[in-house]
Structures are given as C-alpha cells and as structure tokens.
Scaffold this motif. Structure first.
Motif, short mmCIF file in Angstrom:
data_model
loop_
_atom_site.label_atom_id
_atom_site.label_comp_id
_atom_site.label_asym_id
_atom_site.label_seq_id
_atom_site.Cartn_x
_atom_site.Cartn_y
_atom_site.Cartn_z
N MET A 146 43.22 39.69 48.15
CA MET A 146 43.20 40.66 47.05
C MET A 146 43.94 40.07 45.85
SD MET A 146 44.67 44.55 46.99
CE MET A 146 43.59 45.07 48.30
N TYR A 147 43.31 40.19 44.66
CA TYR A 147 43.93 39.63 43.47
C TYR A 147 43.57 40.47 42.25
CZ TYR A 147 44.85 36.50 39.54
OH TYR A 147 45.31 35.98 38.38
N TYR A 148 44.57 40.74 41.43
CA TYR A 148 44.33 41.48 40.19
C TYR A 148 44.90 40.67 39.03
CZ TYR A 148 43.25 45.56 43.06
OH TYR A 148 42.70 46.43 43.97
N THR A 149 44.17 40.63 37.94
CA THR A 149 44.63 39.92 36.75
C THR A 149 45.74 40.72 36.08
OG1 THR A 149 43.02 41.01 35.30
CG2 THR A 149 42.32 38.98 36.43
N GLU A 150 46.48 40.04 35.23
CA GLU A 150 47.54 40.71 34.49
C GLU A 150 46.99 41.83 33.61
OE1 GLU A 150 50.03 38.14 32.33
OE2 GLU A 150 50.57 36.87 34.05
N ILE A 177 46.34 44.88 35.81
CA ILE A 177 47.61 45.53 36.17
C ILE A 177 48.16 46.31 34.99
CG2 ILE A 177 49.99 45.08 36.83
CD1 ILE A 177 48.97 42.61 38.36
#
Length: 494
Positions: free
Chosen positions: A1-5, A8
C-alpha cells in the motif's frame, strides 16, 4: 500500500475541514536532537499518545489531564511543574529529571507499566496515582512521598531510595533488586508481601515500618515475625508467611508454605497470585519439579477445559505465559529435559498410529513407575502429520544422562517389538546419516540452551556439569542409533 504526499495532504485537509479537533496530536516528535529546548507552554487536555519528547525542558509548566500513553521522554527535565490527571501508561522516561524545589503534589496520574531508567525524582508527593507493574532502573528517588497510590508489581532495580515514605500505599508484590534504602518506610502489614525485602534485613538498609499511629523499627519488626505468622495464617494468607519464613532462614518451612499457598490459589483459579508465588519462589529458589509439574498440569487442564468461563479467559491468559516461562526456567539444581521423537508416521497409516499410541502409553507408564531422579514429566503427541512425540522431564541436573538413556531404551524396546509385526514390510528404514545429523543438531541446541542459562547457576557448578552433561547425552544418543533404531517412512509406490 502506498499513498503519495499529495493524496495524504488532500485526505488530511478534508478531514480537518469536516471533522476538526485541535486536541488530536498523536504520534508527535517534540524536541531537538542537537540541543535542548525550553518550553514554558502549558498542556491541557491534549492527546499526545505515542509521542516522542527529546532534549526538552518543561519549566513551571502545567500538565493537566493529557493522554501521553505509549510516549517516550528522553533526556527530559520536568522542573517545578504541576502534573495532575495525566495518562502516562506504558511510557518510558529515560535519563530524565522530575524535580521540584519544594515538595509538590503530582495527583491523579497513571504511570502503570511505565519505565523510569536513569531518572532522578526529587521532592514529589505522588497522590492518588497508579504505578502498577512499573519499573525503576538505575534511578534515584529522593525526598518523595507516595500517598494513596498503587505500587503493586513494580520492580525497583539498582535504584537508590532516600527519605521515601511508602508507609500508606499498596506495596503488594513489589520486587526489590540490588537497591539501597536510606530512611524508607513500608506499611507494617504489607511489608511481608514485598519480594526481596528479606535482603533488606541482611544488610545495612535503613528501613522502618508504619501503622496508622505507630512507627516500627527493623529490629522490632524482626521480633514480631513469630506473631505475624499466625496472624496471616488465620487469614489464610500464605504469601506473607512464606516471605517471613525466608527472612528467618527457614527455607524448608517456606517451601511447605509455598505449596499450601499454590494449592489454594489453584483451587480458586487465582493465576494472578500464582504468578507472584512463582516470582517469590524463583527469586529464592523454592521451586522444585513437583511444584512445577503440578502447576503446569493444573493450568493446562483449566485453560484447555470445556468448562472455562468466558469471563475468566482473559484473566487466565494474562498470566499464563509468564508463569509457564518461570516454571520451565527451573532453579540452579534442576533442568527441563526436552526430547522430541520425530517420525514419518501420518494419520492415514493406521498401523503406524497404533505404534505411536503404544509408545506414548509405555513412556507414560514407565516414567511414572521408575524413579531415576525425575519428579515431573509430560508426554505429548503432536496433532499434525507426521507425528512427533514431545517428552518433557523435570529432573535434577545430574540425572539428565540417566533419564535420557532410560527413555531411549523404552523407545528401543517398542521399536524392536514393532519390527516383528506384519505391517513393517510396507516401510523402509530411513538413512541413518540423517539421524546422525539431527542428533548432532539437538546436542548443539541443548548445549546452547544450557549456556544461555549459565547466569542462573554458580560458575563452579556450571563448569562442572555442562560439558559432562552434553557429552554424556551425545554418547547415549549415539549408542541408541548404533543399535539400528529405525524410524519408518512409507515406500514410494510406482
């Protein structure tokens, strides 16, 4: 799981726009790695759970009703602060000062399960606070009063206490390790519940005792032990009796009292008290294999029983792990010998299952009837395929080789009987080299485990036994395999 700045940032902005809450500041980093900072701001009703404070000075601050649960305070000074109603549960205070120039009340705080490491605590009156299972390590507590507080289960290790009043608090099951005491008071009727207080009577520690209206010296307390023992006996309180007998040097009597107390606790399913009995027994080497096996058996029957009340599950499991670990650690004259018999017999092999069951039954029967120094044992069969038999034997350290040889002979006799049966033709003998490798690995593991427990024994005793035991164990097992012991596996059928 990964979210960009960016994702966020958008999520945070949306939440704060629709659900604003200025008090939520969890998991913050406050301070500076390079230099110390002074902060005179007040913290009132803040949520700062799991935060890190470093190189920080709180000076004349007000800290009221904040949630600091799980936070770390590294190199922090609390100087002349007002600290009331805060939650410091599971916090760590490291290399910190908690000091006031004159006696100051810290009221209604919860320090349960927190660690105070290399801290200096001075001129504080702790009132209506909880320190349940907290740790004080390499710290100094000077000119402090604990009033209407709970100190149950705290550990005071390598800590200096000077001018400290514990005379009117709950000190049940406090543990004292290598600490010094100067002008320190304990409650008269609860002092016998303190694990390690016996050591305070063997040295120059300046302790005394308090009742509601009287102060009692250490010498007078010693004179009253023979009166205190029947008093506690009338209340069926065996823990303080055992501790007082330790102070008197009556170790045999203390063991008898320990067993009485554990029997009562087992009957009441009071695992919390069993845990403290085990801590006391481990500290003064009162545990033997009989007591160990009895507690383990009763706990296992209770935990695995069908009639375990759902409201007791949490209470039981809360202490089960620690009790089991303490019991299996033994004392300087005992050891837990664990032997695993690995097979290639699976559940579908009916004849093999019959053999495994027969072997377990014979092991149970023989170990219960033949006395070779073992005072407790357990034979367990794994519930997976292929089957594995686990044999736990509690015995004196000098009996390891004899008992190992006895167990191998039992397996050998059942194995020879198995060779005469008709179903053996379906199986072939596994490579002996594989078992040699397994044996060597087990020997090395056994030796490593003994070395890891070396600090629990005197150097003289360990140096005398450790090589002899492992070498004898290796000789016995090698001899066992030389007798053409066979573990069967099913032949491949093309």
């Amino acid at each position: 799981m990964y979210y960009t700045e960016e994702a966020i940032k958008q999520a945070t902005s949306k939440l704060w726009e629709n659900y604003p809450d200025e008090k939520v500041n969890n998991n913050k980093f406050i301070g500076n790695y390079q230099k110390r900072e002074i902060n005179t701001a007040n913290y009132l009703n803040e949520s700062l759970k799991r935060s890190t404070f470093i190189n920080y000075i709180f000076e004349n601050n007000k800290l009221y009703e904040n949630a600091f649960v799980g936070s770390c305070f590294n190199n922090i000074d609390f100087l002349n602060c007002q600290v009331n109603g805060n939650g410091f549960v599971n916090c760590t205070f490291n290399n910190s000062n908690i000091c006031c120039e004159e006696n100051t009340y810290f009221s209604g705080n919860n320090y349960s399960q927190s660690n105070f490491i290399k801290c200096n605590i001075e001129n504080i009156i702790f009132k209506n606070s909880s320190f349940l299972n907290a740790l004080f390590l390499k710290s100094t507590i000077n000119n402090c009063v604990f009033s209407s507080c709970t100190l149950e289960g705290i550990k005071i290790n390598n800590t200096t206490l000077k001018n400290v009043d514990l005379g009117h608090v709950n000190v049940e099951f406090i543990e004292l390790f290598k600490s010094s005491f100067e002008n320190v008071s304990f409650p008269f009727y609860q002092a016998a519940y303190v694990i390690g207080i016996a050591n305070c009577f063997d040295n120059d520690d300046a302790i005394y005792f308090k009742t509601q209206k009287k102060t009692i010296t250490k010498a007078e307390y010693l004179r009253q032990i023979n009166t205190l023992i029947p008093y506690y006996y009338g209340q069926e309180e065996y823990f303080p009796i055992c501790n007082l007998q330790i102070i008197q040097g009556e170790i045999s009597a203390a063991k008898e009292t320990l067993l009485m107390g554990i029997n009562k606790s087992i009957a009441k399913k009071d695992f919390r008290l069993i845990r403290y009995f085990c801590r006391l027994a481990q500290r003064f080497e009162l545990l033997d294999e009989v007591i160990t096996q009895k507690i383990l058996k009763e706990m296992d029957l209770y935990i695995t029983g069908k009639d375990l009340p759902i409201d007791n599950i949490n209470n039981s499991l809360l202490y089960y792990g620690e009790i089991r670990e303490m019991l299996l650690s033994g004392n300087s004259n005992s050891i837990n010998l664990k032997i695993k018999v690995r097979t290639n017999i699976c559940k579908k092999n009916r004849d093999g299952v019959k053999y495994v069951n027969e072997l377990c039954n014979v092991l149970n029967e023989k170990l219960s009837r033949v006395e070779l120094g073992q005072t407790g044992f357990r034979v367990a069969l794994s519930n997976h395929s292929p089957f594995e038999i686990v044999i736990d034997v509690f015995c004196g350290i000098a009996s390891v080789a004899t008992i190992s040889d006895f167990i191998w002979k039992i397996i050998d006799s059942i194995d020879k009987k198995k060779k005469e049966s008709t179903y053996i033709q379906q199986y072939e003998e596994a490579a002996q080299d594989m078992f040699k490798m397994y044996t060597d690995a087990r020997i090395n593991l056994c030796k490593e485990q003994l070395m890891n427990t070396k600090d629990k024994y005197s150097n003289k005793k360990m140096n005398q036994y450790i090589e002899d035991i492992t070498q004898q164990l290796k000789t016995d097992i090698d001899s066992f395999y030389d007798k053409d012991i066979i573990i069967f596996r099913k032949k491949n059928i093309k």
